[in-house]
Motif scaffolding. Structure first.
Motif, short mmCIF file in Angstrom:
data_model
loop_
_atom_site.label_atom_id
_atom_site.label_comp_id
_atom_site.label_asym_id
_atom_site.label_seq_id
_atom_site.Cartn_x
_atom_site.Cartn_y
_atom_site.Cartn_z
N HIS A 28 62.39 26.66 -6.01
CA HIS A 28 61.80 25.92 -4.88
C HIS A 28 61.27 26.88 -3.82
O HIS A 28 60.28 26.56 -3.14
CB HIS A 28 62.82 24.94 -4.29
CG HIS A 28 62.86 23.64 -5.03
ND1 HIS A 28 61.80 22.76 -5.04
CD2 HIS A 28 63.84 23.08 -5.79
CE1 HIS A 28 62.12 21.70 -5.77
NE2 HIS A 28 63.35 21.87 -6.24
N GLU A 29 61.89 28.03 -3.67
CA GLU A 29 61.34 29.02 -2.76
C GLU A 29 59.93 29.42 -3.21
O GLU A 29 58.99 29.49 -2.40
CB GLU A 29 62.24 30.25 -2.70
CG GLU A 29 61.72 31.34 -1.77
CD GLU A 29 62.58 32.59 -1.78
OE1 GLU A 29 62.82 33.16 -0.70
OE2 GLU A 29 63.02 33.01 -2.89
N TRP B 82 56.18 28.85 -1.45
CA TRP B 82 55.11 29.83 -1.25
C TRP B 82 53.78 29.30 -1.78
O TRP B 82 52.75 29.43 -1.13
CB TRP B 82 55.46 31.14 -1.96
CG TRP B 82 56.63 31.86 -1.35
CD1 TRP B 82 57.06 31.81 -0.05
CD2 TRP B 82 57.54 32.73 -2.03
NE1 TRP B 82 58.17 32.60 0.12
CE2 TRP B 82 58.48 33.18 -1.06
CE3 TRP B 82 57.65 33.18 -3.34
CZ2 TRP B 82 59.52 34.06 -1.40
CZ3 TRP B 82 58.68 34.05 -3.68
CH2 TRP B 82 59.59 34.48 -2.71
N GLU C 161 67.16 26.81 -6.39
CA GLU C 161 66.74 27.16 -5.03
C GLU C 161 65.67 28.24 -5.05
O GLU C 161 64.71 28.19 -4.28
CB GLU C 161 67.94 27.61 -4.21
CG GLU C 161 68.90 26.49 -3.83
CD GLU C 161 70.03 26.99 -2.95
OE1 GLU C 161 69.91 28.11 -2.39
OE2 GLU C 161 71.04 26.28 -2.81
N LYS C 162 65.82 29.21 -5.92
CA LYS C 162 64.82 30.28 -6.02
C LYS C 162 63.48 29.74 -6.52
O LYS C 162 62.42 30.17 -6.06
CB LYS C 162 65.33 31.38 -6.96
CG LYS C 162 66.58 32.09 -6.48
CD LYS C 162 66.33 32.93 -5.24
CE LYS C 162 65.61 34.21 -5.57
NZ LYS C 162 65.47 35.08 -4.35
#
Length: 218
Positions: free
Chosen positions: A134-135, A139, A131-132
């Motif tokens: 994909h964050e 961006w 998830e991090k």
């Protein structure tokens, strides 16, 4: 004198340097180091680079490591103009921002997600770390909106650094499909960057094979 590059093809940072060299027309004397065999710890290499990391560039009396510094050096010294690493302070700041973003967020988060399983014996991939990642890709998707390349509509060293990372994500099984600007930009890089398939594709294929073997079912 030849310009030596100590490298491994699977390394995204090494490939970003090779892409930059292709763009500026520099022929590198490639010196393969097998980190798995400990070749980076041999005294003759440690004498060149006490941090014993790759990529390491030797250009005359200059011994330089840290891939992003090598890319900007090659572009500044050997580029036919300043388009790859613009001299305009604002444009250069945008390029630099993306170089630091790749190092501190984008590629860093990929490594945090896959490397424990690929190299350090962790049994399962951590969904929270995905998830991090994909964050960070989200961006990047925003940074790429409205123009063809990483910074505006001209290729810069930011494209070489980022594409070495993102192409690695792709072959490692990271689903990029929801990041539409990223996937469109990646296709442009594959088709439009000078020497892409020579400098980047072989190493990407190698890391893809390793990822398939190590990450399947994790």
């Amino acid at each position: 004198m030849p310009i030596d590059l100590y490298y491994m093809p699977m390394s995204a940072p090494c490939r970003s340097v090779m892409l930059t060299a292709k763009a500026v027309g520099v022929d590198l004397n490639l010196k393969l180091l097998d980190l798995t065999a400990g070749e980076h710890m041999k005294p003759e290499f440690v004498a060149i680079n006490p941090q014993h990391c790759i990529p390491t560039l030797v250009d005359g009396d200059l011994k330089l490591w840290e891939s992003r510094a090598i890319c900007t050096y090659l572009a500044s010294k050997y580029g036919k103009d300043d388009s790859l690493y613009p001299s305009d302070p604002k444009t250069r700041a945008l390029v630099d921002r993306l170089l630091y973003f790749d190092m501190d967020r984008l590629y860093f988060r990929f490594g945090e997600y896959v490397y424990p399983v690929m190299f350090f014996g962790q049994e399962k991939l951590d969904p929270a770390k995905l998830e991090k990642l994909h964050e960070a890709l989200g961006w990047l998707d925003g940074f790429l909106a409205g123009h063809d390349w990483a910074v505006g509509n001209s290729v810069t060293v930011a494209d070489f650094v980022l594409v070495a990372s993102v192409s690695t994500f792709e072959v490692s099984g990271i689903d990029l499909s929801k990041h539409r600007n990223v996937t469109a930009w990646l296709a442009r890089c594959k088709n439009g960057l000078r020497g892409y398939h020579e400098a980047n594709t072989p190493g990407v294929n190698d890391i893809g094979k390793m990822a398939k073997a190590k990450l399947a079912g994790k």
